[in-house]
Write a protein that holds these residues in place. Structure first.
Motif, PDB file in Angstrom:
ATOM      1  N   ALA A 380      -8.024 -10.562  37.317  1.00  0.00           N
ATOM      2  CA  ALA A 380      -6.785 -10.076  37.933  1.00  0.00           C
ATOM      3  C   ALA A 380      -6.144 -11.185  38.755  1.00  0.00           C
ATOM      4  O   ALA A 380      -6.825 -11.969  39.408  1.00  0.00           O
ATOM      5  CB  ALA A 380      -7.060  -8.861  38.825  1.00  0.00           C
ATOM      6  N   GLY A 381      -4.813 -11.249  38.699  1.00  0.00           N
ATOM      7  CA  GLY A 381      -4.073 -12.179  39.534  1.00  0.00           C
ATOM      8  C   GLY A 381      -3.653 -13.437  38.808  1.00  0.00           C
ATOM      9  O   GLY A 381      -3.512 -13.463  37.581  1.00  0.00           O
ATOM     10  N   GLN A 382      -3.475 -14.517  39.562  1.00  0.00           N
ATOM     11  CA  GLN A 382      -2.957 -15.760  38.986  1.00  0.00           C
ATOM     12  C   GLN A 382      -3.916 -16.383  37.982  1.00  0.00           C
ATOM     13  O   GLN A 382      -3.517 -17.236  37.197  1.00  0.00           O
ATOM     14  CB  GLN A 382      -2.619 -16.750  40.101  1.00  0.00           C
ATOM     15  N   ALA A 393      -1.269  -8.323  42.984  1.00  0.00           N
ATOM     16  CA  ALA A 393      -1.745  -7.065  43.558  1.00  0.00           C
ATOM     17  C   ALA A 393      -1.743  -5.947  42.522  1.00  0.00           C
ATOM     18  O   ALA A 393      -2.665  -5.114  42.482  1.00  0.00           O
ATOM     19  CB  ALA A 393      -0.872  -6.677  44.753  1.00  0.00           C
ATOM     20  N   ALA A 394      -0.719  -5.913  41.666  1.00  0.00           N
ATOM     21  CA  ALA A 394      -0.647  -4.885  40.626  1.00  0.00           C
ATOM     22  C   ALA A 394      -1.822  -4.991  39.666  1.00  0.00           C
ATOM     23  O   ALA A 394      -2.438  -3.983  39.285  1.00  0.00           O
ATOM     24  CB  ALA A 394       0.672  -5.012  39.861  1.00  0.00           C
ATOM     25  N   GLN A 395      -2.162  -6.227  39.278  1.00  0.00           N
ATOM     26  CA  GLN A 395      -3.326  -6.421  38.403  1.00  0.00           C
ATOM     27  C   GLN A 395      -4.621  -6.040  39.122  1.00  0.00           C
ATOM     28  O   GLN A 395      -5.542  -5.486  38.520  1.00  0.00           O
ATOM     29  CB  GLN A 395      -3.411  -7.878  37.968  1.00  0.00           C
ATOM     30  N   GLY A 396      -4.684  -6.357  40.420  1.00  0.00           N
ATOM     31  CA  GLY A 396      -5.861  -5.991  41.203  1.00  0.00           C
ATOM     32  C   GLY A 396      -6.079  -4.496  41.228  1.00  0.00           C
ATOM     33  O   GLY A 396      -7.210  -4.008  41.107  1.00  0.00           O
ATOM     34  N   LEU A 397      -4.986  -3.742  41.384  1.00  0.00           N
ATOM     35  CA  LEU A 397      -5.070  -2.283  41.368  1.00  0.00           C
ATOM     36  C   LEU A 397      -5.688  -1.786  40.067  1.00  0.00           C
ATOM     37  O   LEU A 397      -6.647  -0.996  40.068  1.00  0.00           O
ATOM     38  CB  LEU A 397      -3.674  -1.684  41.548  1.00  0.00           C
ATOM     39  N   ILE A 398      -5.172  -2.271  38.937  1.00  0.00           N
ATOM     40  CA  ILE A 398      -5.666  -1.837  37.629  1.00  0.00           C
ATOM     41  C   ILE A 398      -7.120  -2.243  37.429  1.00  0.00           C
ATOM     42  O   ILE A 398      -7.963  -1.446  36.997  1.00  0.00           O
ATOM     43  CB  ILE A 398      -4.787  -2.442  36.510  1.00  0.00           C
ATOM     44  N   ALA A 399      -7.440  -3.503  37.748  1.00  0.00           N
ATOM     45  CA  ALA A 399      -8.809  -3.979  37.563  1.00  0.00           C
ATOM     46  C   ALA A 399      -9.783  -3.236  38.465  1.00  0.00           C
ATOM     47  O   ALA A 399     -10.902  -2.910  38.052  1.00  0.00           O
ATOM     48  CB  ALA A 399      -8.874  -5.486  37.834  1.00  0.00           C
ATOM     49  N   GLY A 400      -9.368  -2.969  39.708  1.00  0.00           N
ATOM     50  CA  GLY A 400     -10.249  -2.266  40.638  1.00  0.00           C
ATOM     51  C   GLY A 400     -10.564  -0.861  40.191  1.00  0.00           C
ATOM     52  O   GLY A 400     -11.716  -0.401  40.267  1.00  0.00           O
TER      53      GLY A 400
END
Length: 639
Positions: A380-382, A393-400
């Motif tokens: 997630a992220g860069q 942050a959007a990718q972090g939400l999905i991955a989390g």
């Protein structure tokens, strides 16, 4: 969760929201004091990015709440156009932002914060091949520690084999004063992942006391600012942070200036010392946020470029120069800054620089963030080739969310395998994830409203209506006081919206019903509040103005939205029609070579994803559908 940037903290927060068990999430950071740090521009939101933040908030995330608690200037962008492309943005106090993120994380008993650098990603052999089983970290004291977990989320930002560039000077590191994370690149290569290389940059920071501040044009925020989170108007509290009003802290004004023609001459005269032109930097940078030297070359006819001077914090005199990101040598940066009106005597507190770093080509993951090669291992992220705090942050939400689901399934083998993702018609986050796996970025990916074909549906104002029901269904709002508050707020919002729509259908304003008046171009939100506000107020008391904006936009866009909904239904069958994981494309000789190559490399999981791959034509999809059907039949016969 490896990494304490915007992707890492959002992933940890989402996983904690899903799991709800103390000590169930480990957040590993090279330096725990840097968790939540704003590496570049201390701003959140903007065009399309603001929609992402609103969606994160609607799903129970933390970015919108932190931005509301630390914002020093709020502005709704693009208000001259329709609500579908409005972009909420705030300038944040960067020191308060990091401190508030850390307070959020520390307030969750589910999250253990561990300081150290990851040296190895642990895997084990299972029936599905190699699966994640944890990481090995090296603590600041030099101790090697093994952390075991069925789910690992990697969010290393710009730190993998990172090199900072200023002119011919190079230093290892992903951020000023911080080391690179080299062992992770080696670990990923060892697992067989294809890596790429990208570049980002940051501008110089100035001492406000040395700028002729009052002589420059003022850029103020909105008089009646809009928060990212609907909880912020009513107030909320977590740990040491209390947001009992909005805005919470003193607001500031920014200033506007521009580069001068003399500095452009200096830039052109020193291109032989500019890393992006000499070959010292060989990777691609963000096309939509180019360095000043790139702008001067690409737009040679212009003798100046706009620069926004944005205060970074109430706790320092640092000013961010938005518009002159650069990796030029220090003496050239001196010329650029001192050519700008109001900055003739400005002191440069930190010179701009570029960062070159490793990323993982994102076609190697699913839209859930899980990698194809190693089940239980998420990115997630860069690291996936994006730019910006909001995309991370959007990718972090999905991955989390998905890492938590995967961990729960690992603990309960009898559990039905599941995952969570957004469709392109559900959220900008869905557009982001789908773009990453079907159109891997050749340059840092940035979200725009133009990327979302269903943007009339995906407005910033209706993010709670679209996504909070999903957050409730996923159990993301059950284990924390803010989640419970959000559920209660959403229920009240739905009741207000329902009665508001009924009032619009029954209330007459002038000679027409309000629902018809709203379709008139000159009938604004203020007119709607005047017409139905008193009746709604009698039932519900004080009402968040954002709800009136949703009522207004919903009705105004209703005829167009109906058409988009019909279009979504028409395409839904193809969009969600699955392509089996076991399909091999190379033997499909009747498919064009280009189509076989694209399908084999990106391995789409649905026909909808396949349709968006570069080099795939409608006739390829028709033939592929026949071949997949035939392959299924042959597989059944073999079984």
């Amino acid at each position: 969760m490896v990494g304490g940037g915007h992707a890492g903290v959002e992933a940890a927060w989402a996983a904690a929201n899903r799991l709800g068990t103390p000590g169930s999430v480990a957040l590993v950071s090279l330096d725990t004091s840097k968790i939540g740090v704003m590496s570049c521009n201390p701003a959140i939101g903007g065009l399309a990015k603001g929609q992402l933040v609103r969606e994160i908030d609607a799903m129970g995330g933390l970015m919108g709440l932190v931005a509301d608690a630390t914002g020093i200037q709020f502005k709704l962008l693009n208000t001259s156009k329709g609500a579908a492309v409005h972009g909420p943005r705030c300038q944040s106090d960067k020191h308060a932002y990091a401190r508030t993120v850390q307070a959020f994380i520390n307030a969750r008993p589910e999250i253990d914060v561990i300081e150290g650098g990851v040296e190895e990603i642990l895997t084990e052999t299972t029936s599905d091949g190699q699966s994640a089983r944890g990481v090995v970290i090296r603590t600041p004291a030099g101790k090697r520690i093994e952390l075991s977990s069925p789910s690992v989320v990697l969010t290393t930002g710009t730190f993998m084999r990172a090199i900072m560039h200023r002119g011919t000077d190079t230093t290892e590191g992903g951020r000023e004063g911080e080391d690179a994370a080299n062992p992770i690149s080696e670990a990923l290569s060892g697992l067989g992942f294809e890596l790429g290389r990208l570049k980002t940059g940051t501008p110089p920071r100035l001492n406000r006391n040395t700028i002729d501040w009052d002589a420059l044009p003022i850029q103020d925020g909105d008089e009646d600012p809009m928060p990212f989170s609907e909880l912020s108007r009513g107030g909320w509290e977590i740990g040491e942070v209390r947001c009992d009003r909005f805005p919470l802290i003193e607001q500031v004004s920014c200033r506007q200036t521009n580069t001068g023609p003399g500095s452009h001459d200096s830039i052109r005269a020193n291109l032989d010392r500019a890393p992006i032109f000499t070959g010292q930097i060989g990777s691609a940078g963000p096309r939509y946020c180019p360095s000043i030297e790139d702008k001067v070359v690409r737009f040679a006819e212009r003798d100046q470029h706009g620069v926004y001077l944005e205060p970074e914090s109430h706790e320092s005199d640092w000013v961010y120069c938005n518009g002159i990101a650069t990796s030029l040598p220090r003496d050239v940066q001196d010329t650029i800054v001192h050519s700008m009106p109001g900055c003739e005597n400005a002191e440069i507190l930190m010179y701009g620089y570029a960062v070159e770093y490793d990323m993982v080509r994102p076609h190697q993951m699913y839209v859930t963030g899980q990698t194809r090669r190693v089940p239980g291992f998420f990115l997630a992220g860069q690291i996936n080739g994006t730019s910006g705090y909001e995309e991370a942050a959007a990718q972090g939400l999905i991955a989390g969310i998905n890492a938590a689901i995967h961990a729960q399934n690992a603990d309960s083998p009898e559990s039905k395998a599941e995952s969570f993702s957004f469709g392109r018609s559900q959220a900008y986050i869905g557009v982001l994830m789908d773009d990453l796996v079907t159109k891997p970025p050749r340059e840092p990916y940035r979200m725009f409203t133009s990327r979302a074909e269903y943007r009339l549906l995906l407005r910033a104002d209706n993010a709670p209506d679209r996504l909070t029901p999903l957050a409730i269904e996923l159990g993301l709002l059950d284990h924390h006081e803010l989640g419970l508050q959000r559920k209660a707020h959403f229920e009240r919002r739905m009741n207000i919206v329902e009665q508001g729509r009924a009032l619009m259908d029954s209330t007459v304003d002038g000679e027409k019903k309000v629902c018809d008046r709203v379709l008139e171009p000159e009938y604004g939100v203020e007119d709607l509040i005047r017409a139905i506000g008193p009746a709604l107020g009698e039932s519900f008391g004080e009402i968040d103005p954002a709800i009136y904006q949703t009522l207004h936009a919903h009705r105004r866009y209703e005829p167009y939205v109906k058409r988009q909904v019909i279009e979504i239904r028409r395409h839904s069958e193809m969009e969600h029609k699955p392509i089996p994981e076991w399909i091999e494309y190379e033997p499909m000789g009747s498919l064009r070579t280009e189509a076989r190559a694209a399908l084999g490399k990106y391995r789409p999981t649905t026909f909808g994803q396949a349709s968006r791959l570069e080099g795939i034509t409608p006739s390829d999809l028709t033939l592929l559908s026949v071949l997949v059907k035939r392959a299924r039949a042959e597989r059944r016969d073999l079984i």
